[in-house]
Enzyme design. Structure first.
Site, PDB file in Angstrom:
ATOM      1  N   HIS A  32       0.825  -1.218   0.000  1.00 22.34           N
ATOM      2  CA  HIS A  32       0.000   0.000   0.000  1.00 22.34           C
ATOM      3  C   HIS A  32       0.855   1.263   0.000  1.00 22.34           C
ATOM      4  O   HIS A  32       0.327   2.368  -0.077  1.00 22.34           O
ATOM      5  CB  HIS A  32      -0.957   0.001   1.190  1.00 22.34           C
ATOM      6  CG  HIS A  32      -0.274   0.016   2.527  1.00 22.34           C
ATOM      7  ND1 HIS A  32       0.090   1.176   3.165  1.00 22.34           N
ATOM      8  CD2 HIS A  32       0.129  -1.008   3.329  1.00 22.34           C
ATOM      9  CE1 HIS A  32       0.669   0.875   4.310  1.00 22.34           C
ATOM     10  NE2 HIS A  32       0.718  -0.428   4.439  1.00 22.34           N
ATOM     11  N   LYS A 105      -1.313 -16.267   9.534  1.00 24.35           N
ATOM     12  CA  LYS A 105      -1.608 -17.217  10.612  1.00 24.35           C
ATOM     13  C   LYS A 105      -2.326 -16.491  11.743  1.00 24.35           C
ATOM     14  O   LYS A 105      -1.698 -15.813  12.545  1.00 24.35           O
ATOM     15  CB  LYS A 105      -0.310 -17.855  11.116  1.00 24.35           C
ATOM     16  CG  LYS A 105       0.430 -18.656  10.037  1.00 24.35           C
ATOM     17  CD  LYS A 105       1.791 -19.140  10.501  1.00 24.35           C
ATOM     18  CE  LYS A 105       2.499 -19.921   9.409  1.00 24.35           C
ATOM     19  NZ  LYS A 105       3.840 -20.379   9.809  1.00 24.35           N
ATOM     20  N   LYS A 191      -0.046 -21.609  17.504  1.00 26.35           N
ATOM     21  CA  LYS A 191       1.353 -21.745  17.947  1.00 26.35           C
ATOM     22  C   LYS A 191       1.934 -20.384  18.327  1.00 26.35           C
ATOM     23  O   LYS A 191       2.859 -20.307  19.147  1.00 26.35           O
ATOM     24  CB  LYS A 191       2.200 -22.443  16.890  1.00 26.35           C
ATOM     25  CG  LYS A 191       2.155 -21.817  15.492  1.00 26.35           C
ATOM     26  CD  LYS A 191       3.163 -20.724  15.277  1.00 26.35           C
ATOM     27  CE  LYS A 191       2.989 -20.082  13.917  1.00 26.35           C
ATOM     28  NZ  LYS A 191       3.943 -18.984  13.681  1.00 26.35           N
TER      29      LYS A 191
END
Length: 339
Positions: A32, A105, A191
């Site tokens: 961006h 994630k 995790k």
């Protein structure tokens, strides 16, 4: 050769673009910030991958519409909190079906959606060929040095997973396939929570015994929740489970471990985030996992302890003492319940 568009010019998006370009693909990387695009087009991205010369084949742009026109393979490497916003902008420019590959994630707090679910909510089905998750133990800093790395491409449609496998795989970047999307996404997201906790205990000076305990019991927590959500238990013994957990809990490359380490040494969450200067996914994911544990009625004591530190101003020492003072349990009962 394939045309591929990558969204997000942080360390991981740039590293994966590096791999794709080295594999001979025509890669367009979106950021961006126009000045960052200019820098990448001069073959460097110093803030995120210091001292690395990027391939000439790798091009960058700050024009998102251009990236949509460029390719039918879109790799999302933006933070979890930006997934919906970027997808909404992509949707405005779609004219044909595309394959989404997401490499982030995390889990969205409150909605409790996994990233693949967020993508499918934001992009109408008529434009989605498929959604593939690429996840595993992989530090960007090592990938661009061409150190051996293995990850998993997960999709219920094996053909789509194999396409992504072929797209990324080379002599130093090995890709396995898996059909357990839930397990791969949950393992990759949660995790980061355990890595934050391990970083805290390292910062407190507790040593390797505490680290081993947190990693082992943390994996049990992750698997407990994942299986309740529909994941396959064996996924958590694979690359996106124990593999990703090990690398994130034991390496100074890990943002989550570093953030936890600073918290353990007495810094406030605001001080940590300011010093890091990059997204720490585990903080946001801790909130989502705490909510998921309640929604699915799954005991997650490490997650709960970290939540108290991050969002309820409990001291790191108090949280550690509460974890150690919990009522006694039988370890094998936990393991058997996952089968």
């Amino acid at each position: 050769m394939e045309k591929v568009s990558v969204y997000g010019a942080g360390s991981w998006g740039t590293a994966l673009s590096f791999v794709l370009a080295q594999n001979g693909h025509d890669v367009l990387l979106w950021t961006h910030r126009a000045e960052q695009a200019d820098e990448i087009n001069e073959h460097s991205n110093e803030k995120y991958l210091k001292g690395i010369e990027l391939p000439e084949r790798l091009k960058a742009t700050s024009d998102l519409a251009e990236t949509v026109r460029h390719s039918k393979v879109l790799v999302l490497a933006v933070p979890t909190k930006a997934i919906r916003e970027v997808c909404a902008k992509i949707k405005e420019n779609l004219t044909e079906k595309v394959l989404f590959v997401h490499v982030s994630k995390g889990i969205e707090p409150d909605s409790l959606k996994r990233i693949s679910e967020m993508i499918r909510e934001e992009i109408p089905e008529q434009w989605v060929e498929d959604v593939v998750v690429l996840s595993g133990p992989s530090h960007a800093e090592e990938v661009v040095l061409e150190h051996p790395t293995t990850v998993t491409a997960a999709c219920e449609n094996t053909a789509s997973a194999e396409f992504v496998q072929d797209l990324f795989m080379n002599q130093y970047f090995r890709v396995y396939t898996n059909t357990d999307v839930i397990g791969v996404e949950i393992g990759g997201a949660l995790k980061n929570i355990i890595a934050l906790a391990v970083g805290i205990t390292d910062g407190l000076g507790y040593g390797d015994n505490a680290k081993a305990a947190l990693m082992t019991r943390g994996l049990a927590e992750i698997a407990r929740l994942g299986v309740k959500m529909g994941a396959t238990p064996l996924t958590f013994s694979g690359l996106s489970g124990v593999g990703d957990l090990i690398v994130t809990c034991t390496s100074p490359h890990s943002r989550n471990w570093r953030a936890g380490n600073m918290l353990g040494k007495g810094k406030t969450i605001e001080e940590v985030l300011e010093e890091m200067g990059m997204v720490v996914e585990g903080i946001r994911t801790t909130k989502a996992a705490f909510q998921l544990a309640k929604a699915y009625d799954v005991p997650m004591p490490i997650t709960a302890a970290l939540y108290a530190v991050l969002f309820e101003e409990e001291s790191t020492n108090e949280a550690a003492e509460k974890l150690m003072g919990r009522m006694k349990k039988n370890e094998m009962e936990d393991l058997i319940n996952l089968l």
